[in-house]
Design a protein around this motif. Structure first.
Motif, PDB file in Angstrom:
ATOM      1  N   MET A  67      15.236  -5.383 -31.495  1.00  0.00           N
ATOM      2  CA  MET A  67      14.967  -4.582 -30.314  1.00  0.00           C
ATOM      3  C   MET A  67      14.741  -5.491 -29.096  1.00  0.00           C
ATOM      4  O   MET A  67      15.194  -5.175 -28.005  1.00  0.00           O
ATOM      5  N   HIS A  68      14.065  -6.613 -29.325  1.00  0.00           N
ATOM      6  CA  HIS A  68      13.802  -7.533 -28.208  1.00  0.00           C
ATOM      7  C   HIS A  68      15.088  -8.185 -27.698  1.00  0.00           C
ATOM      8  O   HIS A  68      15.236  -8.409 -26.492  1.00  0.00           O
ATOM      9  N   ASN A  98      23.635  -2.354 -25.414  1.00  0.00           N
ATOM     10  CA  ASN A  98      22.291  -2.860 -25.722  1.00  0.00           C
ATOM     11  C   ASN A  98      21.281  -1.711 -25.812  1.00  0.00           C
ATOM     12  O   ASN A  98      20.381  -1.731 -26.652  1.00  0.00           O
ATOM     13  N   VAL A 103      21.637  -0.117 -29.204  1.00  0.00           N
ATOM     14  CA  VAL A 103      21.009  -0.952 -30.242  1.00  0.00           C
ATOM     15  C   VAL A 103      19.490  -0.780 -30.200  1.00  0.00           C
ATOM     16  O   VAL A 103      18.841  -0.633 -31.239  1.00  0.00           O
ATOM     17  N   ALA A 104      18.921  -0.776 -29.004  1.00  0.00           N
ATOM     18  CA  ALA A 104      17.478  -0.596 -28.868  1.00  0.00           C
ATOM     19  C   ALA A 104      17.047   0.770 -29.398  1.00  0.00           C
ATOM     20  O   ALA A 104      16.043   0.890 -30.112  1.00  0.00           O
ATOM     21  N   SER A 151      17.224   0.767 -33.209  1.00  0.00           N
ATOM     22  CA  SER A 151      16.079   0.020 -33.751  1.00  0.00           C
ATOM     23  C   SER A 151      14.810   0.860 -33.683  1.00  0.00           C
ATOM     24  O   SER A 151      14.020   0.897 -34.628  1.00  0.00           O
ATOM     25  N   LYS A 152      14.638   1.531 -32.571  1.00  0.00           N
ATOM     26  CA  LYS A 152      13.467   2.400 -32.389  1.00  0.00           C
ATOM     27  C   LYS A 152      13.472   3.531 -33.421  1.00  0.00           C
ATOM     28  O   LYS A 152      12.439   3.850 -34.018  1.00  0.00           O
ATOM     29  N   LEU A 174      14.965   3.526 -36.376  1.00  0.00           N
ATOM     30  CA  LEU A 174      14.682   2.955 -37.699  1.00  0.00           C
ATOM     31  C   LEU A 174      13.195   2.663 -37.868  1.00  0.00           C
ATOM     32  O   LEU A 174      12.616   2.930 -38.930  1.00  0.00           O
ATOM     33  N   LEU A 175      12.580   2.150 -36.840  1.00  0.00           N
ATOM     34  CA  LEU A 175      11.151   1.862 -36.894  1.00  0.00           C
ATOM     35  C   LEU A 175      10.356   3.153 -37.056  1.00  0.00           C
ATOM     36  O   LEU A 175       9.425   3.229 -37.869  1.00  0.00           O
ATOM     37  N   THR A 185      10.732   4.401 -40.606  1.00  0.00           N
ATOM     38  CA  THR A 185       9.921   3.574 -41.507  1.00  0.00           C
ATOM     39  C   THR A 185       8.457   3.985 -41.438  1.00  0.00           C
ATOM     40  O   THR A 185       7.793   4.130 -42.479  1.00  0.00           O
TER      41      THR A 185
END
Length: 130
Positions: A1-2, A110, A113-114, A117-118, A120-121, A124
């Motif tokens: 994410m970063h 980008n 992708v962010a 990722s968010k 997926l987090l 989780t």
């Protein structure tokens, strides 16, 4: 994410430079001893961030492009040199437009992708709560 976030920041800076170039495309000096608006360029590099343990994109430098400055014969112009030539900005609107489209696409990639990722987090964390 970063890493995606750093890419978005880099593309935002690139879009700012492109906007400045487009805004300056008609800016001619008022005196022959000065240059017209000179196209800005931006350079990036990939840097390893020890805290994040990941590569991120950073602006390496910004610079002016002193190449390919067009001149026109206009002896009555206030910025004309002794030979009657006036220097004009070296901004090509077609190139700037293409660069803008590329920067937009990179920014959106980008961002996706962010967001992935968010998501997926979040998934989780939801599984951990159960």
């Amino acid at each position: 994410m970063h890493t995606a976030s750093s890419g978005m920041q880099a593309q935002s800076q690139r879009l700012k430079i492109i906007a400045e170039n487009i805004a300056g495309k008609d800016s001619v000096a008022t005196d022959p001893s000065y240059d017209p608006y000179l196209k800005k360029k931006i350079f990036f590099k990939s840097v390893y961030d020890k805290n994040l343990k990941a590569n991120v994109v950073k602006v390496f430098r910004e610079d002016r492009d002193y190449k390919n400055i067009p001149v026109r014969y206009e002896p009555n112009h206030p910025a004309a040199n002794a030979e009657g030539y006036v220097k004009y900005p070296n901004v090509d609107i077609i190139i700037e437009t293409a660069d803008r489209l590329e920067a937009d696409s990179s920014y959106i990639a980008n961002l996706q992708v962010a967001n992935a990722s968010k998501s997926l987090l979040k998934s989780t964390l939801t599984m951990i709560e159960k």
